[in-house]
Design an enzyme around this catalytic site. Structure first.
Site, short mmCIF file in Angstrom:
data_model
loop_
_atom_site.label_atom_id
_atom_site.label_comp_id
_atom_site.label_asym_id
_atom_site.label_seq_id
_atom_site.Cartn_x
_atom_site.Cartn_y
_atom_site.Cartn_z
N ASN A 127 -32.24 1.37 -6.69
CA ASN A 127 -32.54 0.72 -5.41
C ASN A 127 -34.03 0.41 -5.33
OD1 ASN A 127 -30.09 2.66 -4.73
ND2 ASN A 127 -30.18 1.15 -3.10
N HIS B 124 -30.01 -4.22 1.62
CA HIS B 124 -29.86 -3.15 0.62
C HIS B 124 -30.02 -3.80 -0.75
CE1 HIS B 124 -27.47 0.57 -0.79
NE2 HIS B 124 -27.40 -0.22 -1.85
N ARG C 91 -27.16 9.74 -1.99
CA ARG C 91 -25.84 9.14 -2.26
C ARG C 91 -25.95 8.09 -3.36
NH1 ARG C 91 -23.59 4.25 -2.63
NH2 ARG C 91 -24.87 3.56 -0.88
N ASP C 92 -26.51 6.93 -3.06
CA ASP C 92 -26.61 5.85 -4.06
C ASP C 92 -27.46 6.32 -5.25
OD1 ASP C 92 -26.99 3.35 -5.40
OD2 ASP C 92 -26.89 2.27 -3.51
N HIS D 34 -30.99 -3.78 -4.83
CA HIS D 34 -31.20 -3.09 -6.10
C HIS D 34 -32.22 -3.89 -6.91
CE1 HIS D 34 -28.21 0.21 -5.96
NE2 HIS D 34 -27.70 -0.54 -4.99
N CYS E 235 -24.49 1.70 -8.99
CA CYS E 235 -23.06 1.94 -8.71
C CYS E 235 -22.32 2.06 -10.03
CB CYS E 235 -22.50 0.79 -7.87
SG CYS E 235 -20.72 0.91 -7.64
P1 HMG Z 1 -7.04 5.06 -5.66
O1 HMG Z 1 -6.88 5.77 -6.96
O2 HMG Z 1 -6.50 3.66 -5.53
O3 HMG Z 1 -6.57 5.97 -4.44
O4 HMG Z 1 -8.59 5.04 -5.32
P2 HMG Z 1 -5.19 6.45 -3.92
O5 HMG Z 1 -5.18 6.31 -2.44
O6 HMG Z 1 -4.06 5.84 -4.71
O7 HMG Z 1 -5.25 8.03 -4.26
C1 HMG Z 1 -5.31 8.48 -5.58
C2 HMG Z 1 -5.82 9.91 -5.62
O8 HMG Z 1 -7.14 9.99 -5.06
C3 HMG Z 1 -4.97 10.87 -4.78
O9 HMG Z 1 -5.05 12.14 -5.42
C4 HMG Z 1 -5.72 10.95 -3.48
O10 HMG Z 1 -5.49 12.15 -2.80
C5 HMG Z 1 -7.16 10.89 -3.95
P3 HMG Z 1 -3.88 12.66 -6.39
O11 HMG Z 1 -2.67 12.65 -5.50
O12 HMG Z 1 -3.77 11.67 -7.52
O13 HMG Z 1 -4.37 14.01 -6.80
N1 HMG Z 1 -8.08 10.34 -2.91
C6 HMG Z 1 -9.16 11.00 -2.44
N2 HMG Z 1 -9.66 12.22 -2.71
C7 HMG Z 1 -10.75 12.60 -2.03
N3 HMG Z 1 -11.37 11.82 -1.11
C8 HMG Z 1 -10.90 10.60 -0.81
C9 HMG Z 1 -9.73 10.16 -1.49
N4 HMG Z 1 -9.01 9.02 -1.43
C10 HMG Z 1 -8.00 9.15 -2.30
N5 HMG Z 1 -11.53 9.85 0.11
C11 HMG Z 1 -10.41 5.04 -3.77
C12 HMG Z 1 -9.09 4.41 -4.16
C13 HMG Z 1 -11.02 4.15 -2.70
C14 HMG Z 1 -10.16 6.44 -3.23
C15 HMG Z 1 -11.31 5.10 -5.04
O14 HMG Z 1 -11.34 3.83 -5.63
C16 HMG Z 1 -12.71 5.54 -4.75
O15 HMG Z 1 -12.94 6.67 -4.35
N6 HMG Z 1 -13.71 4.66 -4.96
C17 HMG Z 1 -15.08 4.95 -4.67
C18 HMG Z 1 -16.00 4.20 -5.59
C19 HMG Z 1 -17.42 4.49 -5.17
O16 HMG Z 1 -17.73 5.48 -4.53
N7 HMG Z 1 -18.36 3.57 -5.55
C20 HMG Z 1 -19.74 3.73 -5.25
C21 HMG Z 1 -20.05 3.54 -3.80
S1 HMG Z 1 -20.17 1.82 -3.31
C22 HMG Z 1 -21.79 1.35 -3.77
O17 HMG Z 1 -22.46 2.07 -4.45
C23 HMG Z 1 -22.36 0.07 -3.21
C24 HMG Z 1 -23.36 0.32 -2.06
O18 HMG Z 1 -24.45 1.10 -2.49
C25 HMG Z 1 -23.90 -1.03 -1.55
C26 HMG Z 1 -24.41 -1.94 -2.67
O19 HMG Z 1 -25.25 -1.53 -3.47
O20 HMG Z 1 -23.93 -3.07 -2.68
C27 HMG Z 1 -22.68 1.02 -0.88
MG MG Z 2 -26.15 0.39 -3.60
#
Ligand code: HMG
Ligand code: MG
Length: 297
Positions: free
Chosen positions: A247, A205, A13-14, A207, A238
């Site tokens: 990581n 966690h 994933r990450d 990085h 990210c």
């Molecule tokens: P948004 O654009 O505000 O969402 O995104 P929305 O609710 O307004 O929906 C917009 C569109 O997205 C719609 O589709 C929804 O159906 C679709 P449209 O009608 O335009 O065709 N949608 C989805 N589709 C599939 N699966 C879903 C989903 N939700 C909405 N679950 C949202 C808000 C949260 C969805 C977006 O910002 C997002 O997906 N963000 C994810 C970012 C991400 O994954 N970042 C990396 C992970 S975090 C990380 O790495 C840190 C970590 O490792 C810890 C650390 O290191 O600190 C965990």
């Molecule tokens: Mg991370």
């Protein structure tokens, strides 16, 4: 009984979410299956976020359908909202992870919501998960610094961790998303959270942007944490955290913990082999020092 640290392997994933080149679904499945053969008990398999936001993991359902689920191994997946939860469950996920941040600016960039709005979105996810018997992990990002707002108040880290725990997350992973932390700060942050959330419910966690990830894990393990996230071959980052790099490398972490007399249940040789295999698939040398050393041992 020997001291034990559980490693949550986050490479599928990450490790892959920020990868620019296309990674074949078959390779993602092979990665998870290779990892589960090393003795790892927790492997974060993929992410059910918006495919527009993270195109690399758009094949999350196919990955879940393809992996071999080993008894005793859990395969959590990231979900940002109810839609992600529904997709994850349809794909057979039995554990999920919700994620927010301690920095308001980062939450807006990463999930397009304020911290509190993101947590409000988790409430129905946790309610459904409780009914379904699904365990929920919670992530707090930017616990030691934010690429957009700089300093992150420790009080916010503690507040967000406490809320996630109170709403039912069995474990809270404290993420130094951009790898700016150093050991004393990392330990102080962990202790501040542990004053409000039981240490047994915390994970770290780190990085490795500034080469501090392993030192930070060591400081936190000395302070009592017994769960650490890491990624084989030192992959990770990210897409919404400018400058974030890989990581802590799982191979380096396992080597360090075993050297400290702490058990992980993991076969280091097999893990290092998997790290080198992944690096070859990604077309670059492994980011793990132990992985490199063991190749020549
Ligand atoms: P948004 O654009 O505000 O969402 O995104 P929305 O609710 O307004 O929906 C917009 C569109 O997205 C719609 O589709 C929804 O159906 C679709 P449209 O009608 O335009 O065709 N949608 C989805 N589709 C599939 N699966 C879903 C989903 N939700 C909405 N679950 C949202 C808000 C949260 C969805 C977006 O910002 C997002 O997906 N963000 C994810 C970012 C991400 O994954 N970042 C990396 C992970 S975090 C990380 O790495 C840190 C970590 O490792 C810890 C650390 O290191 O600190 C965990
Ligand atoms: Mg991370």
């Amino acid at each position: 009984m020997a001291d034990f640290v559980r490693i949550v392997e986050v490479a599928p994933r990450d490790g892959l979410q920020n990868e620019a080149r296309h990674v074949a679904t078959a390779d993602k499945i092979a990665l998870v299956d290779r990892l589960s053969a090393t003795g790892l008990r927790s492997i974060e398999a993929t992410s059910f976020v918006s495919p527009r936001w993270v195109p690399q993991l758009a094949d999350a359902a196919e990955v879940m359908a393809g992996i071999v689920r080993r008894p005793g191994v859990s395969y959590p997946v990231l979900v940002p909202n109810e839609q992600g939860y529904a997709r994850a469950r349809a794909a057979g996920a039995e554990e999920v992870a919700v994620f927010t941040a301690a920095s308001e600016a980062f939450a807006r960039k990463n999930i397009n919501a304020s911290i509190d709005t993101s947590i409000d979105r988790f409430a129905p996810v946790l309610a459904r998960a409780a009914r379904d018997g699904v365990r929920v992990r919670g992530y707090v990002s930017t616990v030691l610094g934010c690429p957009y707002q700089g300093e992150v108040p420790l009080t916010e880290v503690v507040r967000v961790a406490r809320r996630l725990h109170a709403m039912g997350c069995y474990e809270i992973s404290l993420g130094d998303t951009i790898g700016v932390g150093t050991p004393r700060k990392a330990r102080a942050m962990l202790r501040a959270v542990a004053a409000e959330v039981p240490m047994a419910a915390l994970a770290v966690h780190f990085h490795d942007t500034y080469g501090q990830a392993l030192a930070n894990v060591a400081a936190c393990v000395e302070a009592g944490v017994r769960v650490a996230d890491s990624a084989v071959a030192g992959t990770g980052g990210c897409p919404y955290a400018r400058g974030a790099s890989g990581n802590a490398a799982s191979e380096d972490l396992v080597y360090m913990l075993h050297g400290m007399g702490i058990d992980t249940g993991i076969d280091l040789e097999a893990l290092a082999e998997t790290g080198r295999w992944l690096a070859a698939r990604l077309g670059r040398p492994t980011g793990s020092k132990a992985g490199q050393a063991l190749a020549h041992a």
